[in-house]
Write a protein that holds these residues in place. Structure first.
Motif, short mmCIF file in Angstrom:
data_model
loop_
_atom_site.label_atom_id
_atom_site.label_comp_id
_atom_site.label_asym_id
_atom_site.label_seq_id
_atom_site.Cartn_x
_atom_site.Cartn_y
_atom_site.Cartn_z
N GLU A 122 39.37 -36.51 60.29
CA GLU A 122 39.89 -36.24 61.64
C GLU A 122 41.22 -36.96 61.84
N ASP A 123 41.30 -38.21 61.37
CA ASP A 123 42.57 -38.94 61.44
C ASP A 123 43.64 -38.24 60.61
N LEU A 124 43.27 -37.77 59.45
CA LEU A 124 44.21 -37.07 58.59
C LEU A 124 44.74 -35.81 59.27
N LYS A 125 43.84 -35.03 59.85
CA LYS A 125 44.27 -33.81 60.54
C LYS A 125 45.20 -34.14 61.71
N LEU A 126 44.87 -35.18 62.45
CA LEU A 126 45.71 -35.60 63.57
C LEU A 126 47.08 -36.06 63.07
N ASN A 181 48.60 -35.17 60.27
CA ASN A 181 49.33 -33.99 59.79
C ASN A 181 49.87 -33.16 60.95
N LYS A 182 49.05 -32.99 61.99
CA LYS A 182 49.48 -32.20 63.15
C LYS A 182 50.66 -32.86 63.85
N ARG A 183 50.57 -34.15 64.05
CA ARG A 183 51.67 -34.86 64.72
C ARG A 183 52.91 -34.88 63.84
N GLY A 184 52.73 -34.94 62.54
CA GLY A 184 53.87 -34.89 61.63
C GLY A 184 54.60 -33.56 61.71
N GLU A 185 53.83 -32.48 61.82
CA GLU A 185 54.44 -31.15 61.97
C GLU A 185 55.22 -31.05 63.28
N ARG A 226 45.16 -46.49 60.60
CA ARG A 226 43.75 -46.19 60.33
C ARG A 226 43.58 -45.55 58.96
N LEU A 227 44.52 -44.68 58.57
CA LEU A 227 44.45 -44.08 57.23
C LEU A 227 44.65 -45.14 56.15
N PHE A 228 45.59 -46.06 56.37
CA PHE A 228 45.81 -47.14 55.41
C PHE A 228 44.57 -48.04 55.33
N CYS A 241 54.44 -44.97 49.63
CA CYS A 241 53.11 -45.50 49.93
C CYS A 241 52.37 -44.56 50.88
N VAL A 242 53.08 -44.12 51.92
CA VAL A 242 52.49 -43.18 52.88
C VAL A 242 52.11 -41.89 52.17
N SER A 243 52.99 -41.41 51.29
CA SER A 243 52.70 -40.18 50.54
C SER A 243 51.47 -40.32 49.67
N GLN A 244 51.33 -41.48 49.02
CA GLN A 244 50.18 -41.68 48.14
C GLN A 244 48.88 -41.67 48.95
N VAL A 245 48.86 -42.35 50.07
CA VAL A 245 47.66 -42.39 50.91
C VAL A 245 47.36 -41.00 51.46
N LYS A 246 48.37 -40.35 52.01
CA LYS A 246 48.21 -39.02 52.59
C LYS A 246 47.77 -38.01 51.53
N ASN A 247 48.39 -38.03 50.37
CA ASN A 247 48.04 -37.09 49.30
C ASN A 247 46.61 -37.30 48.81
N PHE A 248 46.18 -38.55 48.70
CA PHE A 248 44.81 -38.82 48.28
C PHE A 248 43.83 -38.16 49.26
N PHE A 249 44.03 -38.42 50.55
CA PHE A 249 43.10 -37.88 51.54
C PHE A 249 43.24 -36.37 51.70
N ASP A 250 44.45 -35.84 51.56
CA ASP A 250 44.63 -34.37 51.58
C ASP A 250 43.82 -33.73 50.45
#
Length: 84
Positions: free
Chosen positions: A20-24, A26-30, A41-43, A64-73
């Motif tokens: 849910e945090d990941l989706k939020l 990603n949505k805010r990033g868009e 929270r993702l970190f 670093c952000v990309s690595q965390v985001k890509n792992f969870f994606d």
């Protein structure tokens, strides 16, 4: 040496909170909004369930952000396939 990570053993409820945090995030990033609270929270989830690697100062590190985001994606995609 291969180490098993906690991520594979957490509850579905905990996993859903992260997704849910990941989706939020990603949505805010868009929308062009940088949400540091969700990113923190993702970190925290990455540090708790994957590797305790990143500190607060890494929130501004693009790779670093990309690595965390890509792992969870990637984990989210695997979970979606498993659920269907």
């Amino acid at each position: 040496m291969f180490h098993k990570i906690k991520w594979h053993y957490i509850s579905d409820k905990a996993r859903n909170v992260v997704f849910e945090d990941l989706k939020l995030f990603n949505k805010r990033g868009e929308q062009g909004v940088k949400d540091n609270n969700v990113l923190e929270r993702l970190f925290d989830a990455y540090n708790n369930y994957v590797f305790n690697k990143y500190k607060q100062r890494h929130l501004g590190c693009g790779s670093c952000v990309s690595q965390v985001k890509n792992f969870f994606d990637n984990e989210y995609l695997k979970w979606q396939k498993k659920e269907s």
